[in-house]
Write an enzyme that holds these catalytic residues in place. Structure first.
Site, PDB file in Angstrom:
ATOM      1  N   GLU A  29     -72.836  29.945  -1.317  1.00  0.00           N
ATOM      2  CA  GLU A  29     -74.083  29.540  -0.867  1.00  0.00           C
ATOM      3  C   GLU A  29     -75.098  29.032  -2.002  1.00  0.00           C
ATOM      4  OE1 GLU A  29     -72.266  32.009   0.252  1.00  0.00           O
ATOM      5  OE2 GLU A  29     -71.981  31.964   2.141  1.00  0.00           O
ATOM      6  N   HIS A  80     -75.674  41.404   8.392  1.00  0.00           N
ATOM      7  CA  HIS A  80     -75.552  40.312   9.557  1.00  0.00           C
ATOM      8  C   HIS A  80     -76.717  40.367  10.740  1.00  0.00           C
ATOM      9  CE1 HIS A  80     -71.437  40.361   7.752  1.00  0.00           C
ATOM     10  NE2 HIS A  80     -71.467  39.133   8.346  1.00  0.00           N
ATOM     11  N   GLU A  99     -69.384  26.711   5.771  1.00  0.00           N
ATOM     12  CA  GLU A  99     -68.126  27.442   5.981  1.00  0.00           C
ATOM     13  C   GLU A  99     -67.636  27.316   7.303  1.00  0.00           C
ATOM     14  OE1 GLU A  99     -69.264  31.034   4.190  1.00  0.00           O
ATOM     15  OE2 GLU A  99     -69.900  29.989   2.560  1.00  0.00           O
ATOM     16  N   ALA A 108     -77.959  33.908   8.672  1.00  0.00           N
ATOM     17  CA  ALA A 108     -78.929  33.801   7.682  1.00  0.00           C
ATOM     18  C   ALA A 108     -78.991  34.526   6.582  1.00  0.00           C
ATOM     19  CB  ALA A 108     -80.242  33.612   8.231  1.00  0.00           C
ATOM     20  N   ASP A 109     -78.304  35.648   6.573  1.00  0.00           N
ATOM     21  CA  ASP A 109     -78.147  36.889   5.750  1.00  0.00           C
ATOM     22  C   ASP A 109     -77.546  36.217   4.272  1.00  0.00           C
ATOM     23  OD1 ASP A 109     -78.726  39.393   7.121  1.00  0.00           O
ATOM     24  OD2 ASP A 109     -77.833  37.761   8.241  1.00  0.00           O
ATOM     25  N   PHE A 110     -76.829  35.208   4.464  1.00  0.00           N
ATOM     26  CA  PHE A 110     -76.062  34.773   3.422  1.00  0.00           C
ATOM     27  C   PHE A 110     -76.832  33.640   2.453  1.00  0.00           C
ATOM     28  CE2 PHE A 110     -72.065  34.759   6.615  1.00  0.00           C
ATOM     29  CZ  PHE A 110     -71.947  36.130   6.588  1.00  0.00           C
ATOM     30  N   ILE A 111     -78.039  33.410   2.945  1.00  0.00           N
ATOM     31  CA  ILE A 111     -78.855  32.217   2.241  1.00  0.00           C
ATOM     32  C   ILE A 111     -79.381  33.215   1.241  1.00  0.00           C
ATOM     33  CG2 ILE A 111     -80.895  31.022   2.472  1.00  0.00           C
ATOM     34  CD1 ILE A 111     -80.507  31.012   5.360  1.00  0.00           C
ATOM     35  N   MET A 112     -79.391  34.568   1.056  1.00  0.00           N
ATOM     36  CA  MET A 112     -80.039  35.179  -0.014  1.00  0.00           C
ATOM     37  C   MET A 112     -79.671  34.973  -1.180  1.00  0.00           C
ATOM     38  SD  MET A 112     -82.345  37.110   1.369  1.00  0.00           S
ATOM     39  CE  MET A 112     -82.700  35.925   2.448  1.00  0.00           C
TER      40      MET A 112
HETATM   41  C1  LIG Z   1     -71.792  35.052   1.070  1.00  0.00           C
HETATM   42  C2  LIG Z   1     -70.938  35.226   2.215  1.00  0.00           C
HETATM   43  N1  LIG Z   1     -70.816  34.042   2.839  1.00  0.00           N
HETATM   44  C3  LIG Z   1     -70.154  33.855   4.053  1.00  0.00           C
HETATM   45  C4  LIG Z   1     -69.553  35.013   4.819  1.00  0.00           C
HETATM   46  C5  LIG Z   1     -69.059  34.846   6.129  1.00  0.00           C
HETATM   47  N2  LIG Z   1     -67.485  35.370   5.734  1.00  0.00           N
HETATM   48  C6  LIG Z   1     -66.938  36.497   6.367  1.00  0.00           C
HETATM   49  S1  LIG Z   1     -65.327  36.809   5.734  1.00  0.00           S
HETATM   50  C7  LIG Z   1     -65.387  35.235   5.382  1.00  0.00           C
HETATM   51  C8  LIG Z   1     -64.134  34.656   4.439  1.00  0.00           C
HETATM   52  C9  LIG Z   1     -63.524  35.424   3.425  1.00  0.00           C
HETATM   53  O1  LIG Z   1     -62.429  34.849   2.881  1.00  0.00           O
HETATM   54  P1  LIG Z   1     -61.715  35.924   1.785  1.00  0.00           P
HETATM   55  O2  LIG Z   1     -62.659  36.149   0.692  1.00  0.00           O
HETATM   56  O3  LIG Z   1     -60.572  35.178   1.421  1.00  0.00           O
HETATM   57  O4  LIG Z   1     -61.452  37.384   2.677  1.00  0.00           O
HETATM   58  P2  LIG Z   1     -60.302  37.433   3.784  1.00  0.00           P
HETATM   59  O5  LIG Z   1     -61.048  37.464   5.057  1.00  0.00           O
HETATM   60  O6  LIG Z   1     -59.199  36.236   3.678  1.00  0.00           O
HETATM   61  O7  LIG Z   1     -59.724  38.604   3.293  1.00  0.00           O
HETATM   62  C10 LIG Z   1     -66.362  34.481   5.252  1.00  0.00           C
HETATM   63  C11 LIG Z   1     -66.719  33.131   4.985  1.00  0.00           C
HETATM   64  C12 LIG Z   1     -69.949  36.251   4.108  1.00  0.00           C
HETATM   65  N3  LIG Z   1     -69.557  37.392   4.684  1.00  0.00           N
HETATM   66  N4  LIG Z   1     -70.554  36.285   2.903  1.00  0.00           N
END
Ligand SMILES: Cc1ncc(C[n+]2csc(CCOP(=O)(O)OP(=O)(O)O)c2C)c(N)n1
Ligand SMILES: Cc1ncc(C[n+]2csc(CCOP(=O)(O)OP(=O)(O)O)c2C)c(N)n1
Ligand SMILES: [Mg+2]
Ligand SMILES: [Mg+2]
Lengths: 321, 325, 321, 325
Positions: B60, B129, B29, B84-88
């Site tokens: 993920e 995180h 991402e 790496a937390d998102f790997i879960m």
């Molecule tokens: C499972 C996961 N993957 C990646 C992230 C990193 N991350 C944090 S906010 C975000 C974007 C989220 O977009 P959206 O759901 O549209 O919410 P917005 O920030 O636009 O309100 C990402 C990829 C995360 N928090 N959780």
């Protein structure tokens, strides 16, 4: 490659190979020759057959716990399959896998999985490879209706669509996940219509009609190779044996329903059609059936006589080289 | 040798390997044009294009599962998770698919997948995180797990990972990203399963992991002034784990302490202790100690966060105590 | 409970509370008072406000990394929110959570999550509880467009639908997930239409129109309480500040686009409407604005003067009792 | 006391608790009318109805995530996974949500979730139906992990779990399900964190987990005939782990071996070894040994499968070797 005239006799033969091998396996299960689970493909033969008829060894298939049919249609021999379920060194996974872990990358059978879902993602991933490598191969996932409500379906189909990957998603909707009806498990009980959620064509076909499957797969493959992206194909079908050999079968469905579907046997229907439309003679079909029977008998003997794997190899190939 | 930050060192390694091998691609991402949340792919999008730097939706499990299929069909995916937390959400794909595919195919399929992400406590990143997950991955056969602490090792291990046919978890502590070090240019490969002795000493063996290597080095400086001589071993990879280097060191010092920000239970320290007590029983002059991050989800507030991580002072004290034992 | 006339001034006040608190937080971030991430809700205030106006403390909300607005609309005070981001013992999560982990179960704020996706499942789970307990509460998930392509969306919506759970799924489609456009990430770029895949109504509303959100939520809650099941509501909106405080903002979108959306400010639009339709006077609104301002100033002082948590409590409450 | 199989014992405990507490419900695939793949809910559908025995689609992550939301809002979900391998897709919900919710809410939310599933190698179930995952769960704070080996303990721990406000992993080795034992009727609670000494002895302490308790008992019988006196400790729960009982035993015997079908790296054995060497250093007369399942995905074929699991004979030999040390 898609042909103009479907290879009728080849399709018939493949279905026969699957059916007869499965019936042989069912018997072997009763005899205790199969050590773990055994999910047969009886009733669903038209699907693997119709799709795989288009595939070359370099096109790849990822499959599920109910994967014998896919392996056979993709070119694994009955001998290698039966030996695998018998746990022999000569099996397609050297005895490591059994019914749910069939590997034969040489022929593009990239594995079946005991976990529902991953095959969808892997077929998308293969599509990504092929796109990057600019090859004209396709990645095909076969999966049951049970996988449709799983996140892997959602994530895999979406990514395949946005990147226009050369992947096919073949859902074999046999209407039950073990004993749970798809109608109960899914908010929207048609699978094909789910394509829309991902901007992908969703096609419904009669999964007991090998030519219908064949044609749908042909179009999907052409689309994939033209860089137009993946296709979701829902094949409506039914498994006429229990979920797994040895399991009860009538706590969740009726004998009548099973019998009604047995009457729609894809092999018999196809045979009748071939004869009726003079595309094959009764004799030709009987000959194929007999040839296949001989092959399966031989495969069975081969498997029964094959050696066990060497226990000292139990932990080799965990890592590369 | 030029000085580079840890982050630039991995970027250099990655760039070199992507130049060499057109089959390598990165998914994640914001790793495309944006260049990665931690600048792990900065500049690569312009160089290699969108297909080799593929921005993904937030799924993920999905793209890790795709990586398996891609690796099985001739390409070499890198999944860049940022944290790496998102790997879960994708553990199923890693543990049940990626880790098992070579074995199940009796070696006919290879699984060259690199999974990278930032780990570790710090900067009030809070509990979603801040995880340290290497013990989890080390428990399962079929995976390689790299936890470099130095910029040069980071580059060398990343390059090794990108030439290995095994799936590799490459875990980078967030607080290391801007640490600088001398980094060899060009071909520089650090093998898996070879620990580094980052400081030689006589009185005690400290095995430290990732950021704790640096804290232990600081503690060793303090202790040196007290006349205590500390040897510090950095395993660099925890699966495989180079137990021989640790055993040799313990043979010399007679004392062992493992310093690890990750939780103690079923962690790397227990494993090291068990291996040393089994194979080096007669070398030990004192109990083996472990100093770990506190067994709790990670709090956000700075004073709470500081309380759950081994500090230089607590490390120094633990070493003193062990030497006094 | 849904009212016949929307509580105009309460809606206006809530939006003001969110906006002013967020702007205060943005300033505090620059001053280094906030230790971790800070994702503001500026531009999206109408959504939390319109939905939460219907909720009682026993109705529950599950939210995301961008959760300040939901917490405030659900009844967390600005003081407790600001103190939390400052890491103080008086914060709504006792300083344990920060921006992405806001807990206040007393008012039905069941937590925000730093991981994208889980809130959807938790709101479905709450719906399951309420159904089992035969209470008339509802469970609400707020989530971004980024969550829509995640498996949690697929699995959660499907289960909520098949069991007709009293849950609301509020998608705040602000068109980007960090810097990745929804149009790129989704095979089908409308969220509301995804309801069909689960046999669930999917409603699209202008997320910058608090009354539109209010009405849509009202209908959805009635449906939920009547046992007719969940609703998916897509609120089209835009965040007018960067993804997270301190991040750059124009690598992926233009200043013009941001300005155009600022011009559609949900608060200003609502104020204009209220005055134009004689539902409130300019003075009434100014008074509310001033009251809120005083409250936020006080909250800020409260937070700045609050004690730090005691480090010896860093590992309490890992387990129950 | 009646004799019951392990499976019937848990069913009895579950039935009793569901009678007592109307907030308990079960979710899983085929746990409704079908009564569970392993008959874990046999007969309950007719008794408690579809809402309390809820058949799910195949979406493990989804219903585990739902369990979190349900537990936060006043009910007490049980997730019945049949095979614990299927839990892998929901690790994110377990590790990042369920395990952390009580802490993050400073104790204002409770998390009474019971996650149960079958583990273990056997019956040619092959690699996707054979995992032992307790080390993974034990590594993370916020979870309780039960690994009973006896029918009575299974009932007692299940009942304790269903009265605890903590999330509990309840992992049942497939090969134990039909093992019989005396099981107290009605109120019978086994506390978390209390090991059982299943056999007393003088010469060596064997800590064995789940199925290995039974194999170790058989090995001890063999060794008794050779004049060797083996003490066997069954931790019953691995998080929390009752190290005190183990230390007491080692204090008596001076020797320790841990027998565990799960993989060694970052496993429970390492943890036990580290704790014993730290706190019981002077009690040890010999190295600590571990005997674990082979570090490999689980093969299908019977001779391969047998080769990766510690057998009674290998256990006996390992104990003999340790006593001879
Ligand atoms: C499972 C996961 N993957 C990646 C992230 C990193 N991350 C944090 S906010 C975000 C974007 C989220 O977009 P959206 O759901 O549209 O919410 P917005 O920030 O636009 O309100 C990402 C990829 C995360 N928090 N959780
Ligand atoms: C993730 C996961 N959950 C549960 C199971 C157990 N399981 C094996 S087969 C099956 C039903 C699958 O149904 P479907 O996908 O429709 O395939 P079919 O058996 O009908 O061919 C289930 C639930 C599994 N293998 N994987
Ligand atoms: Mg099915
Ligand atoms: Mg967004």
């Amino acid at each position: 490659m898609p042909e103009t005239t479907p290879p009728y006799l080849r399709l018939y033969r493949t279905m026969q190979v699957i059916r007869q091998t499965e019936e042989q396996l069912a018997k072997s299960h009763q005899r205790g020759l199969i050590h773990g689970a055994c999910h047969t493909y009886v009733g669903q033969e038209a699907i693997a057959t119709g799709v795989c008829a288009h595939l070359r060894p370099s096109d790849v298939v990822f499959s599920t716990h109910r994967g014998h049919g896919h392996a056979l249609a993709k070119g694994v021999t009955p001998a290698a399959l039966i030996a695998e379920l018998f746990g022999r060194a000569t099996g397609c996974s050297s005895g490591r896998g059994g019914s749910m872990h069939l590997f034969s990358p040489e022929v593009g059978m990239m594995g079946t999985s005991g976990i529902v879902g991953p095959c969808i993602l892997q077929a998308a991933g293969a599509g990504y490879s092929f796109k990057l490598l600019k090859s004209d191969n396709v990645g095909v996932a076969f999966f049951g209706d049970g996988a449709v409500n799983n996140g892997a379906f959602h994530e895999g189909l979406n990514m395949a669509s946005i990147w226009k990957l050369p992947s096919l998603f073949i859902c074999e909707n046999n209407q039950f996940a073990t004993e749970v009806p798809f109608k109960y498990a899914a908010g929207n009980p048609t699978v094909a219509s789910r394509g829309a959620a991902y901007g992908m064509p969703g096609i419904e076909v009669d999964g007991n009609d090998v030519l219908a499957v064949y044609e749908a797969a042909k179009t999907a493959i052409q689309r994939a190779k033209a860089g137009e992206g993946p296709t979701l194909i829902e094949c409506l079908t039914y498994r006429t044996r229990p979920h797994s050999e040895g399991m009860g079968d009538f706590g969740y469905r009726s004998r009548e329903e099973v019998e009604a579907w047995k009457a729609r046997c894809p092999i018999r229907r196809f045979a009748e059609k071939l004869v009726a439309e003079s595309l094959a003679t009764v004799d030709e079909l009987a000959k194929i059936e007999a040839e296949v029977q001989a092959m399966v008998v031989e495969a069975q003997a081969f498997a029964e006589n094959s050696p066990w794997p060497d226990p000292s190899t139990a932990a080799t190939h965990v890592y590369a080289q | 040798m030029p000085e580079l930050t840890f982050m630039k060192a991995t970027l250099e390694g990655l760039t070199e390997e992507m130049e060499l091998n057109p089959r390598i691609f990165v998914m994640g991402e914001g790793i495309g044009k944006r260049g990665g949340n931690f600048k792990t792919t900065e500049g690569l999008f312009d160089r290699f294009g969108a297909e080799r730097l593929c921005d993904t939706p937030i799924c993920e499990r999905g793209f890790v599962g795709m990586a398996a299929g891609a690796a099985m069909t001739g390409t070499r995916p890198i999944i860049d998770f940022m944290f790496a937390d998102f790997i879960m959400d994708s553990i199923g794909e890693i543990v049940n698919q990626i880790a098992k595919m070579q074995y199940m195919s009796s070696g006919r399929l290879k699984m060259p997948v690199l999974l990278r992400g930032c780990i570790g406590i710090g900067h009030s990143a809070a509990t979603h995180h801040s995880g340290n997950y290497y013990p989890l991955y080390s428990h399962f056969p079929g995976l390689r797990v790299c936890v470099p602490s130095m910029a040069a090792d980071a580059k060398g291990l990343l390059k090794t990972a990108l030439r290995s046919d095994d799936p590799v978890l490459f875990l980078e502590h967030k607080s290391l990203l801007n640490i600088k070090g001398q980094v060899p240019t060009g071909e520089h490969l650090v093998p898996f399963g070879k620990a580094a002795i980052v400081r030689e000493g006589r009185d005690v063996t400290v095995v430290a992991l990732t950021i704790m290597v640096h804290k232990s080095l600081q503690a060793a400086e303090i202790l040196a002034k007290e006349g205590l001589s500390v040897e510090i071993v950095d395993p660099r990879t925890v699966s495989p784990l180079d137990i021989d280097t640790i055993l040799e060191s313990v043979h010399k010092t007679g004392r062992l302490i493992i310093i690890d920000e990750a939780f103690a239970p079923c962690g790397v320290g227990g494993d090291i202790a068990a291996l040393v007590i089994d194979r080096g029983f007669d070398d030990l002059d004192a109990p083996i100690r472990r100093l770990n991050g506190t067994f709790t989800p990670t709090p956000y507030s700075p004073p709470l966060e500081a309380a759950v991580v081994p500090s230089v002072e607590r490390i120094a004290q633990a070493i003193r105590d062990l030497i006094a034992e």
